[in-house]
Structure formats: C-alpha cells, structure tokens
Design a protein around this motif. Structure first.
Motif, PDB file in Angstrom:
ATOM      1  N   GLU A   1       0.841  -1.192   0.000  1.00  0.00           N
ATOM      2  CA  GLU A   1       0.000   0.000   0.000  1.00  0.00           C
ATOM      3  C   GLU A   1       0.884   1.252   0.000  1.00  0.00           C
ATOM      4  N   HIS A   2       0.374   2.331  -0.505  1.00  0.00           N
ATOM      5  CA  HIS A   2       1.046   3.643  -0.531  1.00  0.00           C
ATOM      6  C   HIS A   2       2.209   3.705  -1.519  1.00  0.00           C
ATOM      7  N   LEU A   3       2.514   2.600  -2.198  1.00  0.00           N
ATOM      8  CA  LEU A   3       3.640   2.652  -3.133  1.00  0.00           C
ATOM      9  C   LEU A   3       3.104   2.681  -4.565  1.00  0.00           C
ATOM     10  N   GLY A   4       2.730   3.881  -5.000  1.00  0.00           N
ATOM     11  CA  GLY A   4       2.226   4.064  -6.363  1.00  0.00           C
ATOM     12  C   GLY A   4       3.260   4.791  -7.205  1.00  0.00           C
ATOM     13  N   TYR A   5       2.792   5.355  -8.324  1.00  0.00           N
ATOM     14  CA  TYR A   5       3.713   5.994  -9.264  1.00  0.00           C
ATOM     15  C   TYR A   5       4.534   7.112  -8.635  1.00  0.00           C
ATOM     16  N   SER A   6       3.861   8.003  -7.866  1.00  0.00           N
ATOM     17  CA  SER A   6       4.604   9.187  -7.421  1.00  0.00           C
ATOM     18  C   SER A   6       5.686   8.799  -6.421  1.00  0.00           C
ATOM     19  N   THR A   7       5.362   7.876  -5.494  1.00  0.00           N
ATOM     20  CA  THR A   7       6.368   7.461  -4.520  1.00  0.00           C
ATOM     21  C   THR A   7       7.501   6.700  -5.205  1.00  0.00           C
ATOM     22  N   ALA A   8       7.134   5.802  -6.127  1.00  0.00           N
ATOM     23  CA  ALA A   8       8.158   5.028  -6.829  1.00  0.00           C
ATOM     24  C   ALA A   8       9.082   5.959  -7.609  1.00  0.00           C
ATOM     25  N   GLN A   9       8.488   6.961  -8.260  1.00  0.00           N
ATOM     26  CA  GLN A   9       9.295   7.914  -9.025  1.00  0.00           C
ATOM     27  C   GLN A   9      10.237   8.678  -8.100  1.00  0.00           C
ATOM     28  N   ALA A  10       9.701   9.091  -6.934  1.00  0.00           N
ATOM     29  CA  ALA A  10      10.524   9.848  -5.981  1.00  0.00           C
ATOM     30  C   ALA A  10      11.676   8.987  -5.461  1.00  0.00           C
ATOM     31  N   LEU A  11      11.399   7.711  -5.184  1.00  0.00           N
ATOM     32  CA  LEU A  11      12.448   6.804  -4.707  1.00  0.00           C
ATOM     33  C   LEU A  11      13.555   6.650  -5.752  1.00  0.00           C
ATOM     34  N   LEU A  12      13.149   6.567  -7.020  1.00  0.00           N
ATOM     35  CA  LEU A  12      14.137   6.442  -8.097  1.00  0.00           C
ATOM     36  C   LEU A  12      14.916   7.742  -8.258  1.00  0.00           C
ATOM     37  N   ASP A  13      14.197   8.866  -8.215  1.00  0.00           N
ATOM     38  CA  ASP A  13      14.845  10.165  -8.393  1.00  0.00           C
ATOM     39  C   ASP A  13      15.911  10.396  -7.325  1.00  0.00           C
ATOM     40  N   LYS A  14      15.583   9.996  -6.084  1.00  0.00           N
ATOM     41  CA  LYS A  14      16.531  10.217  -4.978  1.00  0.00           C
ATOM     42  C   LYS A  14      17.577   9.110  -4.923  1.00  0.00           C
ATOM     43  N   LYS A  15      17.505   8.187  -5.879  1.00  0.00           N
ATOM     44  CA  LYS A  15      18.431   7.061  -5.947  1.00  0.00           C
ATOM     45  C   LYS A  15      18.424   6.236  -4.655  1.00  0.00           C
ATOM     46  N   LEU A  16      17.264   6.193  -4.003  1.00  0.00           N
ATOM     47  CA  LEU A  16      17.129   5.362  -2.804  1.00  0.00           C
ATOM     48  C   LEU A  16      16.889   3.909  -3.192  1.00  0.00           C
ATOM     49  N   VAL A  17      16.274   3.712  -4.350  1.00  0.00           N
ATOM     50  CA  VAL A  17      16.132   2.349  -4.860  1.00  0.00           C
ATOM     51  C   VAL A  17      16.513   2.346  -6.334  1.00  0.00           C
TER      52      VAL A  17
END
Ligand SMILES: [Zn+2]
Length: 705
Positions: free
Chosen positions: A459-475
């Motif tokens: 839950e809570h892991l949709g496009y915007s969060t996934a994009q933010a995680l990639l942008d910040k190079k956290l994942v």
C-alpha cells in the motif's frame, strides 16, 4: 421584454450559420455516409438552432432543418413514397426532461398513461411491407416522406422473414402489413468487418451504424449479404384487418408473425418504472450485442397516440432518452510513445481534449505501430475516439475527408524515448521493446507493478512514490525496497512521520506474502496468477526455480515451453540474482512449505468424469486430496486413473485412446477404502473391495462402465 434590434440581427446571422452547418452535416451523414462530427456534436448544433428559433419565432424559415425530418434520398436507389411519414423522435437527456415530456403528455390526455420502453438501437430505420404474408418491399427512412428502395439488399438480412409465420390458416394473415424496424450490425461483426477493411488498406467505418448504413446501401446485394446485418421491429404503420389496444400488444402480435421484436421491449406501468428501466438499460448497455444510443419511451395505449398527435417533426407520444455519447470526433495532436515495465514501446494518441463517455479525454491507446498503419491514422488527423464502459479509450478511425494536407505519418523512434537505449522488435511480434537494462521507465513500471495489489500489495507505493524513490536514488530495483529506512523515506516529498510509518508497515507486510505473489511481482512475461501458482506449487522456493532449466520448468503441468523460456530468460537477465539476494537479505519470504504429508495416493493423478452415485464430485476430490493424490481436470499422459461415473464425457474416449487405467465407481471406492484402511462406503464395501482386480481396467476394450 422588448427585443433589441441588435439581438435580432445577431440571431438572424447565427441562425443562418447554424442552418448551413447542419445542412452540411446532414449531407455528410445521410447522403455521403461519412459524418465529420459525432452525433452528440450534431445534437448540440440542432439544439442551439431549436432554442434560438423558439426565442425568435419570426425567424423560422420553411427550409430550416427543424422543419424537415431527415435528408434527401440519393440517386442510387429508386425513391419510395412512404405510406405514412417516418418521423424522428424528440430527445431528452436526463430524468427531469423525461418527466417534463411525460407531464406534458399526461396533461394533454387528462390522465397518467402507462408506457412501453425499448432500447434505442444505433442502426438504420427501415419500413417493410408484407402483402398477404410475403415480403414485397423495404425502404430506408430517407427524408421521412420519400425513402430509398433497398428491397434486394433487405432480402439478405438475417431475421427478416420472407414470409410471415402463420399459425393455422392462411386467411389469418393481414392483407397488407407495413412495419418499421431498425437494421443493425452486431458489434462483434463490426469489429471483424473493420479489421478486414483495414487489412485490405480500405477506409474503416467509424461505428456500427455507419457500417450498417453503408452495407444496406450497396449496389451489389452480394456485398450486403456478406455483412451479417440484423433487424428488430418496433413499430406498426398499417395492418389491414388487425387492431390493437396497446403498443406492447401490437409488438407481441408481430412476434407471433415471426418478426423479431427486441427482448428488452417492456411495458412499464408508470413513469417511475420507466425511469428505472432506463437506468437498468444504461447499466447493461455494453452487455447487448449491438450498440444503443439510448432508450425509446412510448405511451402504451394506442388511442392516446391519436389523441396526442404529432408536431411537424416528431410524435408527442414517444421520446428518445439519449445516453451519453461514447464516441466523439477530435483532433489527434500528436503520437507519443510510452515504455512499460517489460520495455514494451506503446504509441498513444495525444488528443485535443474532448468530452466522451462522461469524462474529458486527452489520451487514447494506439496499441502498436501496425495498428496505426492498419487504421491509416496520421498525426494531425481528425479522429473518432471511443470510450465505452471499462474499456481503455481508443482511436477508432481517422476522418480522411477532413485532411488539410499538413498531416504526417507516425514514425516509430529508433531509440527508447525515455533512456535513449537500443530497441528491438523480435520477428513475428507486434511489440517493440527497449532492451536497455537500466531504463528508468522500465524501473518505474517494474516497481509499481511489484507493489500492485495483485502482486506484493504494498500500500502507498504508487507511481509518485516510486518515481521519488528512483529520483533520490534510494532504490534502483524492487530488491532495495526492503532495506529502506525511516530516515530515507522521510526525505521524500510529502512524507511526514505518519506516512513514513505507513509505508514501512506496508513493506513489512509484503515480506511474508506467498511466493506466488512474489513471482507475479517479478512481472515475468506470460506469468500471471495461474502460472505463478503452478510454479510455486512445483518448486516452492524461488532459488530452486531460479536454478531450474527451461526443460525442467516446462515439465510442470500447465506450464508450456513459452512460459518456461520466459521464466528462464527472466532469471538469466543480469541483475536478477542480485535482486533475489537483496530480497533475501531484506527478509522477504523466498520459500515455503507447500508439500503435504505423503499419503497412500501420493504421486497418483486422478481425473473424474461422469456422475458418481455415492458421493459428490467435490467430496471425491477431497478424499483423493486427503490421501495425498492429485485431481486434475483434463486427461493426459500424466493421468494415473480416470474415475468413470454415469454419463461420462469425451474424457473417457481420450483415456481409452491413451490406454489409461479406468476405475468404475466401485473400484474407485475400493481404492479409497484400501487407502483409508477403512470401509470405503456404508453399504457394499466388502463387495466393492472384492472387485478391485476387475474394476481397475488397464485394457480399454473391457471398459464398459
Ligand atoms: Zn529505455
């Protein structure tokens, strides 16, 4: 209030423009059969004209489109004078307008009449004449007064009887019967026809109604015959010697004569039930075999029709309740390409925003480059777009007659539009893919898919969060999700203490999902829920599956070589094993105990056919399962026994061909009993047990049960 001269002059100008525009579209629609605008857009123009004429009655001219019923017939077919004018119906667009129509009629009658409702088929109206029960003539509606003789083509329409059905004596047939109906092309046939036209490089029909009209007005009846047109009858003009009290009574009689009447034609006692009918029909809209654009509501008693009469254009005793249009015409501004989690490049249409099916549409799928070429779509075209129910909005067809010369063909990019990486299109496949391993578009789609409800359900892991995680190079991939810390998540835009904890909790919950969900989450091509379950059942550990050869994977029942190759290819992809290692270190369940305690029937596979007398099939399956055996639904070389009950299916033939051992019910019960170490059934168990040797029949010739 006195009208100012300025208003009047302005209205005159606008009326003039509207009439010209409507006349133009009438010609396109009725004569050329190539409409440029959607029905809804046309209706809007017509409404504006009607409203304006109502406000300025002195400006109504005899040649105004509001004073006519339809269009002039073309020169292609012999004109036919209708014995009675075919009127069009007034439209209502919501419950309030329907109520207003009904109240007006009720006031005119001095009573509240019952109604009859039917689907408004989006087809072509025709008038059909039977003389002494024989089909003699059929004509299109034309301008309502004069139509076109399409008798020869109508003879090819399925469901249009050449002779009326007579029960008993010939003389019960009406001397002369003129009925009205709607010719339509079922949606499935429309789609087939357009696919054929596209393959032949010919212009597509924008919708089933245009296809029906075009098919009915063919010079060569053989072409009409090749198009599976159908008809429903909904009205009676004249029936010499027959009288009816109500519309629905008349429809019932048409049915007895063998004329198709829509099964959803239903009498309704009052307005409230008619409104409920409309709501039901709207909900069922896409379950019908043909398109509808609304419901027709008629006052049921026929004497009320005479009492109410007609306006110059439409009857007062009937009305069309129009549903929201599902098709619109708009401009295709550009074609863009998106990249999916498997790297698939999908072209999609950027549209001039348009209201359709109740929403504003800006994008629509174009599936793949072949589809664009097949439909002959150019960038800059006016296109027909469609959004129906849950179906993804799509571009149906271009409108080539509106081209200006500035349109240009779509060219598939030769690099990935997101990462610039190489792309390839395997031979025989319609889809082009980005083959780059670190394509951010694919990473994003893979993470979102992994977290989706059918997969790991984070839950809570949709496009915007996934994009933010990639942008910040956290994942970089899904493996990294399980080492995320609260401090890291807290740096994402919009994440506060509470939302951070929620996401961490959701990730924690995903750690213990069944491994089949993990397999779904990997997004392996061709591996959906069913294949994932079978693989999990067979391997019960991701590392074991990752080590298995394609040949071993293909041995799993229900897993073909295509899936096996795709699974193998997934684990062979560089980086996949690292992802699995990250998942392991992140505490994600990678294996599970899916084996059951071994039983006396372990390793045996059963198929059951026919009806067992001593227990239900479900009970039989449970017994086999409890003893460690397996039940499958189809007979194959892997089947150990076919259990044969009464009235067996073709499974028996197949088992005999494969020379599989057959068990009749007694033998089956005996086997269960032996395996249980207890009597198999309440009665006759000893007897049944005694028959084992005879009941198990490896030789098909002896199988009689
Ligand atoms: Zn890419």
């Amino acid at each position: 209030m006195a009208q100012k001269n300025g208003d009047h002059a302005e209205a005159r100008e606008r009326l003039d423009a509207l009439r010209k525009e409507i006349a133009h579209h009438d010609h396109r629609y009725h004569v050329l059969e190539r409409p440029e605008i959607s029905d809804a857009a046309y209706d809007a123009l017509f409404r504006e004209l009607t409203d304006l004429e109502r406000r300025f009655p002195d400006l109504v001219t005899p040649d105004s489109p509001t004073q006519r019923v339809g269009a002039t017939p073309s020169a292609l077919f012999v004109p036919v004078q209708h014995s009675e004018r075919l009127l069009s119906l007034d439209n209502v667009f919501d419950d309030d307008e329907l109520t207003a129509w009904y109240d007006r009629a009720a006031r005119g009658l001095g009573r509240s009449p019952p109604l009859v409702c039917e689907p408004k088929i989006d087809g072509v109206s025709v008038a059909i004449v039977y003389e002494r029960g024989r089909f003699v003539r059929g004509a299109t509606r034309g301008d309502g007064t004069v139509g076109e003789d399409v008798t020869a083509n109508l003879r090819t329409v399925r469901g249009l009887p050449m002779r009326l059905h007579v029960e008993g004596r010939e003389d019960t047939l009406p001397e002369w019967l003129e009925v009205r109906g709607e010719i339509y092309l079922p949606i499935a046939d429309f789609e087939r026809l357009n696919a054929e036209l596209g393959d032949a490089g010919r212009q597509l029909f924008a919708n089933p109604r245009n296809a029906a009209a075009g098919s009915l007005r063919q010079k060569d009846p053989a072409i009409t015959a090749a198009r599976p047109l159908r008809i429903f009858f909904h009205g009676l003009v004249h029936a010499v010697g027959l009288t009816f009290r109500t519309h629905h009574e008349m429809l019932a009689h048409l049915r007895t004569l063998g004329l198709r009447v829509h099964p959803r034609s239903e009498p309704q006692p009052d307005l409230a039930s008619a409104r409920a009918y409309v709501a039901r029909l709207l909900a069922d809209r896409h379950a019908l075999e043909h398109e509808i654009d609304g419901a027709v509501i008629k006052i049921d008693p026929l004497d009320a029709h005479t009492e109410l009469g007609t306006t110059s254009k439409a009857p007062r005793w009937a009305v069309a309740y129009k549903f929201p249009a599902e098709e619109q015409t708009t401009r295709l501004n550009d074609i863009m390409v998106s990249v999916g989690r498997t790297g698939a490049l999908t072209p999609f249409a950027m549209l001039e925003p348009v209201r359709v099916g109740g929403v504003t549409l800006q994008m629509a799928t174009l599936h793949n480059p072949d589809e664009i070429a097949r439909k002959g779509i150019l960038i800059g075209d006016m296109v027909v777009v469609r959004r129906a129910g849950d179906v993804i909005p799509e571009v149906v067809a271009p409108v080539p007659s509106l081209r200006t010369g500035s349109e240009r063909p779509f060219v598939m990019p030769d690099r990935c539009p997101v990462c610039g990486g190489p792309i390839e299109r395997p031979e025989g496949e319609a889809v082009t893919r980005c083959t780059s391993l670190d394509c951010p578009a694919q990473s994003l789609e893979r993470i979102v898919h992994f977290a989706s409800r059918g997969a790991m359900d984070i839950e809570h892991l949709g496009y915007s969060t996934a994009q933010a995680l990639l942008d910040k190079k956290l994942v970089a991939d899904v493996g990294d999700l399980f080492s995320l810390t609260a401090a890291q998540i807290g740096t994402l835009p919009g994440y506060k203490a509470r939302s951070t904890q929620n996401l961490l909790k959701a990730i924690e919950a995903a750690r213990s999902r069944p491994i089949e969900r993990l397999l779904i989450g990997f997004g392996i091509r061709h591996v959906g829920g069913t294949a994932a379950r079978k693989l999990a059942d067979a391997f019960h550990a991701i590392p074991a599956l990752a080590r298995a050869s394609a040949a071993d994977i293909a041995k799993v029942e229900g897993i073909g070589p295509v899936i096996a190759e795709a699974v193998r290819a997934h684990f062979d992809r560089p980086g996949t094993l690292e992802v699995i290692e990250k998942l392991r270190q992140g505490g994600v369940r990678l294996e599970e105990d899916r084996t059951r305690a071994a039983g006396p029937l372990t390793g045996k596979t059963f198929v059951i056919t026919g009806t067992l007398t001593s227990m239900s099939r479900e009970a039989a399956m449970k017994r086999i399962d409890a003893l460690g055996g397996k039940v499958t639904s189809s007979v194959s070389g892997r089947t150990s026994y076919l259990v044969v009950g009464a009235d067996p299916s073709s499974k028996l033939d197949k088992a005999q061909k494969l020379k599989l051992p057959l068990l009749d019910e007694a033998a089956f019960l005996a086997m269960l009993g032996d395996a249980d170490g207890a009597p198999a059934a309440d009665a006759g168990s000893a007897e049944a047990a005694g028959e084992v040797g005879e009941g198990v029949r490896p030789e098909p010739e002896t199988a009689g049960a």
